[in-house]
Structures are given as C-alpha cells and as structure tokens.
Scaffold this motif. Structure first.
Motif, PDB file in Angstrom:
ATOM      1  N   ASP A  19       0.858  -1.184   0.000  1.00  5.93           N
ATOM      2  CA  ASP A  19       0.000   0.000   0.000  1.00  5.93           C
ATOM      3  C   ASP A  19       0.895   1.234   0.000  1.00  5.93           C
ATOM      4  O   ASP A  19       1.922   1.263   0.679  1.00  5.93           O
ATOM      5  N   ILE A  20       0.511   2.232  -0.780  1.00  9.38           N
ATOM      6  CA  ILE A  20       1.243   3.496  -0.791  1.00  9.38           C
ATOM      7  C   ILE A  20       0.252   4.645  -0.661  1.00  9.38           C
ATOM      8  O   ILE A  20      -0.892   4.548  -1.101  1.00  9.38           O
ATOM      9  N   THR A  21       0.705   5.690  -0.032  1.00  9.38           N
ATOM     10  CA  THR A  21      -0.030   6.948   0.041  1.00  9.38           C
ATOM     11  C   THR A  21       0.985   8.043  -0.197  1.00  9.38           C
ATOM     12  O   THR A  21       2.082   8.011   0.375  1.00  9.38           O
ATOM     13  N   PHE A  22       0.669   8.973  -1.094  1.00 11.20           N
ATOM     14  CA  PHE A  22       1.578  10.097  -1.292  1.00 11.20           C
ATOM     15  C   PHE A  22       0.797  11.393  -1.362  1.00 11.20           C
ATOM     16  O   PHE A  22      -0.382  11.417  -1.702  1.00 11.20           O
ATOM     17  N   THR A  23       1.457  12.469  -0.955  1.00 14.63           N
ATOM     18  CA  THR A  23       0.860  13.798  -1.010  1.00 14.63           C
ATOM     19  C   THR A  23       1.622  14.627  -2.028  1.00 14.63           C
ATOM     20  O   THR A  23       2.812  14.421  -2.250  1.00 14.63           O
ATOM     21  N   THR A  24       0.918  15.578  -2.632  1.00 13.82           N
ATOM     22  CA  THR A  24       1.523  16.411  -3.665  1.00 13.82           C
ATOM     23  C   THR A  24       1.656  17.850  -3.171  1.00 13.82           C
ATOM     24  O   THR A  24       0.935  18.283  -2.276  1.00 13.82           O
ATOM     25  N   ASN A  25       2.567  18.564  -3.792  1.00 13.98           N
ATOM     26  CA  ASN A  25       2.768  19.978  -3.452  1.00 13.98           C
ATOM     27  C   ASN A  25       1.851  20.853  -4.304  1.00 13.98           C
ATOM     28  O   ASN A  25       0.969  20.354  -5.007  1.00 13.98           O
ATOM     29  N   GLU A  26       2.075  22.168  -4.263  1.00 12.31           N
ATOM     30  CA  GLU A  26       1.224  23.109  -5.007  1.00 12.31           C
ATOM     31  C   GLU A  26       1.358  22.974  -6.520  1.00 12.31           C
ATOM     32  O   GLU A  26       0.526  23.486  -7.265  1.00 12.31           O
ATOM     33  N   HIS A  27       2.390  22.253  -6.999  1.00  8.77           N
ATOM     34  CA  HIS A  27       2.583  22.040  -8.435  1.00  8.77           C
ATOM     35  C   HIS A  27       2.106  20.656  -8.883  1.00  8.77           C
ATOM     36  O   HIS A  27       2.244  20.299 -10.051  1.00  8.77           O
ATOM     37  N   GLY A  28       1.589  19.851  -7.945  1.00  8.34           N
ATOM     38  CA  GLY A  28       1.098  18.520  -8.280  1.00  8.34           C
ATOM     39  C   GLY A  28       2.173  17.451  -8.284  1.00  8.34           C
ATOM     40  O   GLY A  28       1.944  16.330  -8.729  1.00  8.34           O
ATOM     41  N   GLU A  29       3.354  17.767  -7.755  1.00  5.93           N
ATOM     42  CA  GLU A  29       4.458  16.809  -7.708  1.00  5.93           C
ATOM     43  C   GLU A  29       4.423  16.064  -6.371  1.00  5.93           C
ATOM     44  O   GLU A  29       4.321  16.692  -5.325  1.00  5.93           O
ATOM     45  N   PRO A  30       4.489  14.719  -6.386  1.00  6.25           N
ATOM     46  CA  PRO A  30       4.540  13.982  -5.128  1.00  6.25           C
ATOM     47  C   PRO A  30       5.775  14.385  -4.311  1.00  6.25           C
ATOM     48  O   PRO A  30       6.875  14.466  -4.853  1.00  6.25           O
TER      49      PRO A  30
END
Length: 85
Positions: free
Chosen positions: A29-40
């Motif tokens: 299982d993976i979970t990732f968050t992105t920054n204001e530019h949509g980059e993980p």
C-alpha cells in the motif's frame, strides 16, 4: 536504498495539486501527497492498517529547480525511517 524504478516513474508524474492519493504498488500500500505544483513530495510505503494509515516507511522528496523557472533540475527521495503501528 533507492525507490523501485517503476515506483519512481509513477511518482515522477504530475497529479492534482495539494492532494493525498492512496494506491497499491506490487502488493504494498502506498499513500503520497503532492505539493502546489502537483508533484509527489511525501510517500508512505507499507501495509495499510484498519484505520487507513500505513505501517512501513516514510520518504520525503527534495526538488531542485532551474533558476527562475518551475522546471525540475533534479530530485531525489530520502528515507525518513520506519512508521510504527
């Protein structure tokens, strides 16, 4: 230890800005968050618990950009350690 090349390829894509994405990669299982530019920029990798959180490892991404632009010059993922239950 570097990320698996296929996982690295998945994480080099652009996603919706400032969002959290839950996914599965090769049985993990993976979970990732992105920054204001949509980059993980933050990755949790392991086994999802009943409460939705992941027990496993946490990675953060460092992004260096070309001066005066948003173009990515280089980036790398750092293992920040184990996430315990």
């Amino acid at each position: 230890m570097p990320l698996h090349p296929e996982l690295d390829k998945k994480l080099n894509k652009i996603y919706e800005p400032k969002t959290t994405i839950d996914d599965v990669f090769k049985g993990y299982d993976i979970t990732f968050t992105t920054n204001e530019h949509g980059e993980p920029v933050l990755l949790f990798f392991g086994k999802r618990r009943p409460d939705g959180l992941i027990a496993g490892e946490r990675y953060t991404r460092t992004i260096k950009r070309q001066p005066g632009s948003l173009e990515v010059k280089s980036s790398h993922w750092d293992n920040q350690g184990k996430i315990r239950v």
